[in-house]
Design a protein around this motif. Sequence first.
Motif, PDB file in Angstrom:
ATOM      1  N   SER A  45     -58.334  47.811 -15.309  1.00  0.00           N
ATOM      2  CA  SER A  45     -57.995  46.621 -14.529  1.00  0.00           C
ATOM      3  C   SER A  45     -59.096  45.576 -14.602  1.00  0.00           C
ATOM      4  CB  SER A  45     -57.749  46.999 -13.063  1.00  0.00           C
ATOM      5  OG  SER A  45     -56.651  47.862 -12.940  1.00  0.00           O
ATOM      6  N   ALA A  99     -58.639  41.844 -15.922  1.00  0.00           N
ATOM      7  CA  ALA A  99     -58.992  40.711 -15.061  1.00  0.00           C
ATOM      8  C   ALA A  99     -60.025  39.820 -15.727  1.00  0.00           C
ATOM      9  CB  ALA A  99     -59.506  41.217 -13.713  1.00  0.00           C
ATOM     10  N   PHE A 138     -62.271  39.681  -7.698  1.00  0.00           N
ATOM     11  CA  PHE A 138     -61.701  40.916  -8.243  1.00  0.00           C
ATOM     12  C   PHE A 138     -61.981  42.044  -7.266  1.00  0.00           C
ATOM     13  CE2 PHE A 138     -62.173  44.820 -10.893  1.00  0.00           C
ATOM     14  CZ  PHE A 138     -60.832  44.955 -11.223  1.00  0.00           C
ATOM     15  N   TYR A 184     -61.045  45.949  -6.632  1.00  0.00           N
ATOM     16  CA  TYR A 184     -60.463  47.109  -7.302  1.00  0.00           C
ATOM     17  C   TYR A 184     -60.321  48.311  -6.375  1.00  0.00           C
ATOM     18  CZ  TYR A 184     -59.963  51.010 -10.545  1.00  0.00           C
ATOM     19  OH  TYR A 184     -59.515  52.131 -11.188  1.00  0.00           O
ATOM     20  N   VAL A 223     -57.587  38.798  -8.044  1.00  0.00           N
ATOM     21  CA  VAL A 223     -56.860  39.962  -8.529  1.00  0.00           C
ATOM     22  C   VAL A 223     -57.218  41.161  -7.664  1.00  0.00           C
ATOM     23  CG1 VAL A 223     -56.615  41.594 -10.433  1.00  0.00           C
ATOM     24  CG2 VAL A 223     -56.700  39.137 -10.912  1.00  0.00           C
ATOM     25  N   THR A 263     -56.225  45.347  -7.158  1.00  0.00           N
ATOM     26  CA  THR A 263     -55.473  46.517  -7.582  1.00  0.00           C
ATOM     27  C   THR A 263     -55.245  47.396  -6.361  1.00  0.00           C
ATOM     28  OG1 THR A 263     -57.414  47.843  -8.173  1.00  0.00           O
ATOM     29  CG2 THR A 263     -56.457  46.459  -9.897  1.00  0.00           C
ATOM     30  N   ARG A 287     -48.041  43.095 -11.567  1.00  0.00           N
ATOM     31  CA  ARG A 287     -47.880  43.958 -12.733  1.00  0.00           C
ATOM     32  C   ARG A 287     -48.052  45.413 -12.303  1.00  0.00           C
ATOM     33  NH1 ARG A 287     -52.066  40.949 -16.963  1.00  0.00           N
ATOM     34  NH2 ARG A 287     -51.234  38.818 -16.747  1.00  0.00           N
ATOM     35  N   GLU A 288     -47.479  46.308 -13.059  1.00  0.00           N
ATOM     36  CA  GLU A 288     -47.710  47.732 -12.840  1.00  0.00           C
ATOM     37  C   GLU A 288     -48.666  48.224 -13.918  1.00  0.00           C
ATOM     38  OE1 GLU A 288     -44.135  49.994 -12.453  1.00  0.00           O
ATOM     39  OE2 GLU A 288     -43.205  48.523 -11.104  1.00  0.00           O
ATOM     40  N   ILE A 289     -49.644  49.010 -13.504  1.00  0.00           N
ATOM     41  CA  ILE A 289     -50.655  49.519 -14.427  1.00  0.00           C
ATOM     42  C   ILE A 289     -50.986  50.945 -14.031  1.00  0.00           C
ATOM     43  CG2 ILE A 289     -52.540  48.540 -13.018  1.00  0.00           C
ATOM     44  CD1 ILE A 289     -54.104  48.123 -15.636  1.00  0.00           C
ATOM     45  N   GLU A 296     -53.855  53.838 -14.236  1.00  0.00           N
ATOM     46  CA  GLU A 296     -55.197  54.292 -14.586  1.00  0.00           C
ATOM     47  C   GLU A 296     -55.264  55.767 -14.179  1.00  0.00           C
ATOM     48  OE1 GLU A 296     -58.422  51.510 -14.272  1.00  0.00           O
ATOM     49  OE2 GLU A 296     -57.049  49.941 -13.587  1.00  0.00           O
ATOM     50  N   PHE A 329     -51.240  45.583 -10.100  1.00  0.00           N
ATOM     51  CA  PHE A 329     -52.231  44.581 -10.489  1.00  0.00           C
ATOM     52  C   PHE A 329     -51.692  43.267  -9.947  1.00  0.00           C
ATOM     53  CE2 PHE A 329     -54.133  41.656 -13.622  1.00  0.00           C
ATOM     54  CZ  PHE A 329     -55.415  42.165 -13.807  1.00  0.00           C
TER      55      PHE A 329
END
Length: 208
Positions: free
Chosen positions: A29, A33, A108, A110, A139, A141, A190-192, A194, A200
Amino acid sequence: MSNSLEKPEFWEANFQDKQEMWGMAPAQSAVLASDLFAAESIHNVLIPGFGYGRNAQVFRDKGMEVTGIEISQTAIDLARKHDGPAMTIHHGSVTDMPFDETRYDGVFCYALIHLLGSGERAKLVQDCYRQLSPGGLMVFTAISKEAHTYGQGRLLGKDRYEIHAGVNMFFYDQASIQAEFGQAGLLEIREIHENFPFFFIICRKDIA
């Protein structure tokens, strides 16, 4: 029950015991980003929940100035060991933002917001949005209800569980993202995947 994020000793113990517990490679991510921010010519980035800085270097490699917020002094010391003393890292909880009056082109955050209670999540989104420059991007997550841990542990409230001692987690879906980020310039979801399925979440501050 109070949240572990409010307890510096929880994170101090974890960082003291496990040190660089997630390794030094940046999260996927963070790479995404940083690419997004670079394409937008973003110059300065705020990272709430800085940890020991593993996600910072990809932004710095693209010429961005990075400022962090981190509750654990041990994590800050680790970051200083790896990246030197020059980077600004505010020592404190994200629930106590803001720590400065700077306006950032990018934020950002996370895998942190889902550890907070509902009021704290709302405050974090608002605080980050306030510190964005007009036209800036943030951004986040956040863990998805598709995660295998959803529904496990003790139910604390709608979609929120005590996964294990000291860790409370809220699991997001599209509706809860709209509810919490809809008034903060929500631009794209968005789908992500990890270590867990994440969302996202991209927001842009209006140019007024």
